[in-house]
Design a protein around this motif. Sequence first.
Motif, mmCIF file in Angstrom:
data_model
loop_
_atom_site.group_PDB
_atom_site.id
_atom_site.type_symbol
_atom_site.label_atom_id
_atom_site.label_comp_id
_atom_site.label_asym_id
_atom_site.label_seq_id
_atom_site.Cartn_x
_atom_site.Cartn_y
_atom_site.Cartn_z
ATOM 1 N N TRP A 144 -34.331 9.633 33.394
ATOM 2 C CA TRP A 144 -35.107 10.448 32.461
ATOM 3 C C TRP A 144 -35.750 9.556 31.401
ATOM 4 O O TRP A 144 -35.077 8.774 30.739
ATOM 5 C CB TRP A 144 -34.220 11.464 31.740
ATOM 6 N N THR A 145 -37.051 9.751 31.208
ATOM 7 C CA THR A 145 -37.750 8.988 30.179
ATOM 8 C C THR A 145 -38.132 9.889 29.011
ATOM 9 O O THR A 145 -38.860 9.482 28.118
ATOM 10 C CB THR A 145 -39.028 8.373 30.752
ATOM 11 N N ASN A 146 -37.607 11.107 29.021
ATOM 12 C CA ASN A 146 -37.894 12.066 27.955
ATOM 13 C C ASN A 146 -36.697 13.012 27.893
ATOM 14 O O ASN A 146 -35.795 12.960 28.735
ATOM 15 C CB ASN A 146 -39.180 12.828 28.315
ATOM 16 N N SER A 147 -36.680 13.869 26.888
ATOM 17 C CA SER A 147 -35.612 14.863 26.808
ATOM 18 C C SER A 147 -35.698 15.814 27.992
ATOM 19 O O SER A 147 -36.791 16.232 28.385
ATOM 20 C CB SER A 147 -35.754 15.663 25.510
ATOM 21 N N PRO A 148 -34.555 16.190 28.564
ATOM 22 C CA PRO A 148 -34.594 17.179 29.649
ATOM 23 C C PRO A 148 -35.240 18.487 29.194
ATOM 24 O O PRO A 148 -35.792 19.221 30.011
ATOM 25 C CB PRO A 148 -33.118 17.370 30.019
ATOM 26 N N PHE A 149 -35.207 18.754 27.892
ATOM 27 C CA PHE A 149 -35.825 19.983 27.387
ATOM 28 C C PHE A 149 -37.353 19.893 27.434
ATOM 29 O O PHE A 149 -38.038 20.908 27.370
ATOM 30 C CB PHE A 149 -35.345 20.268 25.964
ATOM 31 N N ASN A 150 -37.868 18.682 27.498
ATOM 32 C CA ASN A 150 -39.309 18.519 27.703
ATOM 33 C C ASN A 150 -39.640 18.386 29.197
ATOM 34 O O ASN A 150 -40.659 18.894 29.660
ATOM 35 C CB ASN A 150 -39.814 17.288 26.955
ATOM 36 N N LEU A 151 -38.750 17.713 29.920
ATOM 37 C CA LEU A 151 -39.000 17.517 31.351
ATOM 38 C C LEU A 151 -38.981 18.845 32.101
ATOM 39 O O LEU A 151 -39.679 19.017 33.087
ATOM 40 C CB LEU A 151 -37.947 16.573 31.945
ATOM 41 N N TYR A 152 -38.152 19.779 31.647
ATOM 42 C CA TYR A 152 -38.013 21.078 32.320
ATOM 43 C C TYR A 152 -38.392 22.179 31.333
ATOM 44 O O TYR A 152 -37.556 22.659 30.560
ATOM 45 C CB TYR A 152 -36.586 21.254 32.841
ATOM 46 N N PRO A 153 -39.671 22.569 31.318
ATOM 47 C CA PRO A 153 -40.186 23.447 30.256
ATOM 48 C C PRO A 153 -39.458 24.777 30.117
ATOM 49 O O PRO A 153 -39.241 25.243 28.990
ATOM 50 C CB PRO A 153 -41.652 23.649 30.664
ATOM 51 N N ALA A 154 -39.069 25.410 31.228
ATOM 52 C CA ALA A 154 -38.367 26.704 31.112
ATOM 53 C C ALA A 154 -37.051 26.500 30.368
ATOM 54 O O ALA A 154 -36.657 27.303 29.512
ATOM 55 C CB ALA A 154 -38.121 27.292 32.500
ATOM 56 N N LYS A 155 -36.366 25.413 30.692
ATOM 57 C CA LYS A 155 -35.107 25.072 30.020
ATOM 58 C C LYS A 155 -35.352 24.789 28.543
ATOM 59 O O LYS A 155 -34.584 25.223 27.677
ATOM 60 C CB LYS A 155 -34.523 23.842 30.718
ATOM 61 N N SER A 157 -27.914 19.643 43.838
ATOM 62 C CA SER A 157 -27.357 20.127 42.579
ATOM 63 C C SER A 157 -27.438 19.026 41.521
ATOM 64 O O SER A 157 -27.173 17.856 41.817
ATOM 65 C CB SER A 157 -25.888 20.523 42.783
ATOM 66 N N PRO A 158 -27.779 19.393 40.279
ATOM 67 C CA PRO A 158 -27.764 18.371 39.213
ATOM 68 C C PRO A 158 -26.384 17.730 39.061
ATOM 69 O O PRO A 158 -26.277 16.597 38.604
ATOM 70 C CB PRO A 158 -28.165 19.163 37.962
ATOM 71 N N PHE A 159 -25.350 18.443 39.471
ATOM 72 C CA PHE A 159 -24.003 17.879 39.377
ATOM 73 C C PHE A 159 -23.786 16.770 40.416
ATOM 74 O O PHE A 159 -22.874 15.968 40.288
ATOM 75 C CB PHE A 159 -22.952 18.972 39.535
ATOM 76 N N ASN A 160 -24.605 16.760 41.459
ATOM 77 C CA ASN A 160 -24.567 15.652 42.412
ATOM 78 C C ASN A 160 -25.573 14.572 42.036
ATOM 79 O O ASN A 160 -25.312 13.377 42.191
ATOM 80 C CB ASN A 160 -24.865 16.165 43.828
ATOM 81 N N LEU A 161 -26.722 15.016 41.510
ATOM 82 C CA LEU A 161 -27.756 14.054 41.141
ATOM 83 C C LEU A 161 -27.302 13.171 39.981
ATOM 84 O O LEU A 161 -27.688 12.010 39.891
ATOM 85 C CB LEU A 161 -29.042 14.794 40.744
ATOM 86 N N TYR A 162 -26.487 13.725 39.086
ATOM 87 C CA TYR A 162 -26.020 12.985 37.911
ATOM 88 C C TYR A 162 -24.492 12.918 37.962
ATOM 89 O O TYR A 162 -23.800 13.809 37.455
ATOM 90 C CB TYR A 162 -26.525 13.653 36.637
ATOM 91 N N PRO A 163 -23.943 11.859 38.572
ATOM 92 C CA PRO A 163 -22.504 11.815 38.876
ATOM 93 C C PRO A 163 -21.594 11.971 37.660
ATOM 94 O O PRO A 163 -20.559 12.650 37.752
ATOM 95 C CB PRO A 163 -22.327 10.442 39.538
ATOM 96 N N ALA A 164 -21.946 11.385 36.530
ATOM 97 C CA ALA A 164 -21.077 11.511 35.350
ATOM 98 C C ALA A 164 -21.002 12.982 34.923
ATOM 99 O O ALA A 164 -19.934 13.499 34.573
ATOM 100 C CB ALA A 164 -21.604 10.643 34.206
ATOM 101 N N LYS A 165 -22.133 13.644 34.975
ATOM 102 C CA LYS A 165 -22.190 15.074 34.653
ATOM 103 C C LYS A 165 -21.370 15.879 35.656
ATOM 104 O O LYS A 165 -20.638 16.803 35.284
ATOM 105 C CB LYS A 165 -23.662 15.498 34.683
ATOM 106 N N GLY A 166 -21.471 15.518 36.920
ATOM 107 C CA GLY A 166 -20.731 16.223 37.961
ATOM 108 C C GLY A 166 -19.225 16.060 37.801
ATOM 109 O O GLY A 166 -18.463 17.025 37.895
ATOM 110 N N ARG A 167 -18.792 14.835 37.549
ATOM 111 C CA ARG A 167 -17.352 14.591 37.370
ATOM 112 C C ARG A 167 -16.805 15.446 36.239
ATOM 113 O O ARG A 167 -15.762 16.079 36.350
ATOM 114 C CB ARG A 167 -17.095 13.109 37.050
ATOM 115 N N ASN A 168 -17.520 15.461 35.124
ATOM 116 C CA ASN A 168 -17.030 16.238 33.985
ATOM 117 C C ASN A 168 -17.117 17.735 34.237
ATOM 118 O O ASN A 168 -16.275 18.499 33.757
ATOM 119 C CB ASN A 168 -17.794 15.854 32.713
#
Lengths: 208, 208
Positions: free
Chosen positions: B52-63, A55-66
Amino acid sequence: MRRRATLEFWYEFASTYSYLSAMRIEALARTADVELRWRPFLLGPIFATQGWTNSPFNLYPAKGRNMWRDLDREAARLGLPPVTRPTPFPQNSLSAVRVATYGADQDWLVPFSKAVFETSFAKGGSIAEPAAVGRILDSLGLDGTQILKAAASEANKGRLKVAGEEARSRGIYGAPSFLTEDGELFWGNDRLEQAIAWAAGDRPDGLR
Amino acid sequence: MRRRATLEFWYEFASTYSYLSAMRIEALARTADVELRWRPFLLGPIFATQGWTNSPFNLYPAKGRNMWRDLDREAARLGLPPVTRPTPFPQNSLSAVRVATYGADQDWLVPFSKAVFETSFAKGGSIAEPAAVGRILDSLGLDGTQILKAAASEANKGRLKVAGEEARSRGIYGAPSFLTEDGELFWGNDRLEQAIAWAAGDRPDGLR
């Protein structure tokens, strides 16, 4: 008689914000006279195509905490009971989604789906093992043993796989997602009101 | 006399949803009698710590595709002009954020920040080059040349770096973010109303 507009509700049982939508979507749709089509699916294969193995909430801990704090706040704001945090998170939702896929055209799909979400996020119960899913079915007066067996058939596994491919091909990249009949895609519990309004024909000025 | 509650608004000039918040936060704060503290920062270094070295909106095209459509919908719903999509996206916001950092305690910080966002997302203009930022300053009746020079000083670059470290240490992982005096963190334009309410002392039942 005018045909009622339909909105597809794509949800994943392991998804925290799918839970919030599942608990409130019926009332909103009823008020707007929009018909719902509940579309259970697995997010894992879609995340895998994005390079995520968790889950991105686990991959990115600050995001997960919030996220967990936000879930507490949003549940309170929406009048839901205090949130319980599944351990581990995310829960393995395979057994539950197989059952929901099998029940796609059954009148128990919605009560079953809501019961799975409540077990996971409001009652602190597991939904991961088939036995836990069977108990939820039993509690609804259904035959858990028979349904679990049918849900594990190759034909039903194939349906689940096709649903996942459909989700991805229609642009879905997260859950919950809402799809209108004209292909408008809304992502996230935060967009539930907008999705219902769009389905009902109410669009922001200048957009079509 | 009671001191007014303060809410910190952390924004990044390249961020689409920061734009939506910047254009509506003042009216909401005024109604709730909440004082705002505008906190410009760079999201890039925080994204870099997430891999991430770019915006997540570019890294994940569907998003990314859905974000632009969602931005069109949300702008229309909020009564903002049609969105223009910066090319390239995200725009290099370094020059603009240096100026905003330099102007942190100036009464032109807010009009400058809003003008940068409007240039980028409503007028189809670039904000990437110092000259473009200078023109925005000039258009506000300020001395663009002098301010750009001061903003490029080592002291000011240091302030910007410290702001980024503060953001990360306080749990910020995206923009816009809102921070209350008691450390409650809200992420995203979708949480602006909740953040203002929290700052004003209005909390969901059962939470503190």
